[in-house]
Structures are given as C-alpha cells and as structure tokens.
Motif scaffolding. Sequence first.
Motif, short mmCIF file in Angstrom:
data_model
loop_
_atom_site.label_atom_id
_atom_site.label_comp_id
_atom_site.label_asym_id
_atom_site.label_seq_id
_atom_site.Cartn_x
_atom_site.Cartn_y
_atom_site.Cartn_z
N TYR A 15 0.82 -1.21 0.00
CA TYR A 15 0.00 0.00 0.00
C TYR A 15 0.86 1.26 0.00
O TYR A 15 0.48 2.28 -0.60
N THR A 68 -0.61 -8.93 -14.61
CA THR A 68 -1.85 -8.30 -14.14
C THR A 68 -3.04 -9.25 -14.27
O THR A 68 -3.80 -9.46 -13.32
N LEU A 72 -4.61 -11.20 -10.92
CA LEU A 72 -5.84 -10.57 -10.46
C LEU A 72 -7.11 -11.24 -10.95
O LEU A 72 -8.21 -10.82 -10.58
N GLN A 166 -4.91 -10.73 -4.94
CA GLN A 166 -6.33 -10.37 -4.93
C GLN A 166 -6.77 -9.87 -3.56
O GLN A 166 -7.62 -8.98 -3.47
N VAL A 169 -5.55 -6.21 -3.32
CA VAL A 169 -6.39 -5.29 -4.10
C VAL A 169 -7.73 -5.05 -3.40
O VAL A 169 -8.28 -3.93 -3.45
N THR A 170 -8.26 -6.06 -2.75
CA THR A 170 -9.56 -5.91 -2.07
C THR A 170 -9.40 -5.48 -0.61
O THR A 170 -10.35 -5.61 0.17
#
Length: 242
Positions: A15, A68, A72, A166, A169-170
């Motif tokens: 992050y 990517t 993902l 994943q 990203v979530t």
Amino acid sequence: MSQAAYTFFFSIYPYICLAVFLLGSLFRFDRDQYTWKSDSSQLLRAGQLRWGSNLFHVGILFLLFGHTVGLLTPHALYESMISAQQKQMLAILSGGIAGSLCFVGLTLLLHRRLFDPRIRLTSRRTDIAILAILWVQLVLGLVTLPFSYADRETAGTMLSLANWAQHIVTLRPDASMLSGVEWPFKIHLVLGMTIFLLFPFTRLVHVWSGFGTVSYAFRPYQLVRARRLNLPRGHTRSQHRI
C-alpha cells in the motif's frame, strides 16, 4: 526474516508503494511536466537502441499484461475453460519467452548506457540505476521458472500468489498466504513493489503517456480555418508571403 518484517513487506509495503506510485506520478505531472519524458538517446547511437528498445518494450508490455491478468483474475472465472495446472504451464512458456526477449533488450540498453562514453556522460544516475534494478528483477523472474515448473502438478505457488494479490487489491492483506512460496518469488515481489515505489522519480513516468495516447482516438477533430487576407486593391495573393 522476522515475523514483523514479513508482515510489513507483504501486508503494509504494497500500500505504501501503491500510494507513492499514484500520488507521486500526479504530483510530478503537476509540478515538473518538462521532465515527463523518456530522455531518448537515439541521436547519439541508434543501432543498438533499435534492437534493445524494441525487444525490451515488447517483452515488458507482455509481462505486465500477463502478470496483471494472471494475478488478479479469480480462479473461479477461468476454471471452466482451463485448469490451474494448464494455466501455470502457459504462464511458464509465455513468460519465459517474453522474459528472455525483454532480458536481451534490457541488457543491450544497459550495455550502451554503461559503455558508450557519450551516452554515459548524458545519462543521469537514476537512468542507470532503474535499468539495473529492472535487469535484476528480470533475472529473478527467470530464476522463478524452474520453481514454477517443479510445482506444475499442483499449481500451488501460482494460486498462492494470485490469492495474495487479490486480497491486497480488495484491502484484505494476508501475508500468511505466501508462507509456502519459495524465496525467489518473495524477493521478486518485494523488488517489483519497490520499482512501483521508485516509478514517479525516474524516467519510467513516460509509461503514463503511452496509455494517455489512447485518449486521442476519442478526441474531437481539430478545426482549422483559412485566414483571410485583406489585400490592397490591385495586389494578388502571390505577391504576399504568409
């Protein structure tokens, strides 16, 4: 690696890198638009650049797209068409070919930066540093291929990496998902995130311009009107140069 460092690199560090990548790029575009370029050295030496640049860009674009989509895309979306084992073999073959092309191209680019005196004098330290980091990252990526091939029967490594990405990203980070992954993959992940961290401060920002050119397909036509000339009586247009 201690548990605290492990948690930091695979739960917090992603992050930090993503925030610097996005906000840093926006800030540089707003404050230093004249530095938003690739700083091409084609005029100094074009031959080696032509091969190196083409091989590098073809390879890196394929790798970026493949990483990517591969990381993902949820397993449930493709399991009816292709198994995880087949997907891993496809990733090994296609990634190996693209990675090899990219490696050759990047090696040529790095060689001319280091050993051509004129290009070396006109290169910034960050130019050479980012090429060297990308070169190491490519080597690490190629090193992971034998480990992926050895795991082809279960595809556990690929599924673990995809699940971790994943969850990042979530906004559900879980570093424990990488506990069974071999060390080259972990170093490859950390260095890859570091490249995103360094992205806004290097010449890599010109990548955004490549994506920006897509917008030209949707721009309205530019209207160009002929300028009227108020010529004195008795003069013709041919007597006045515009």
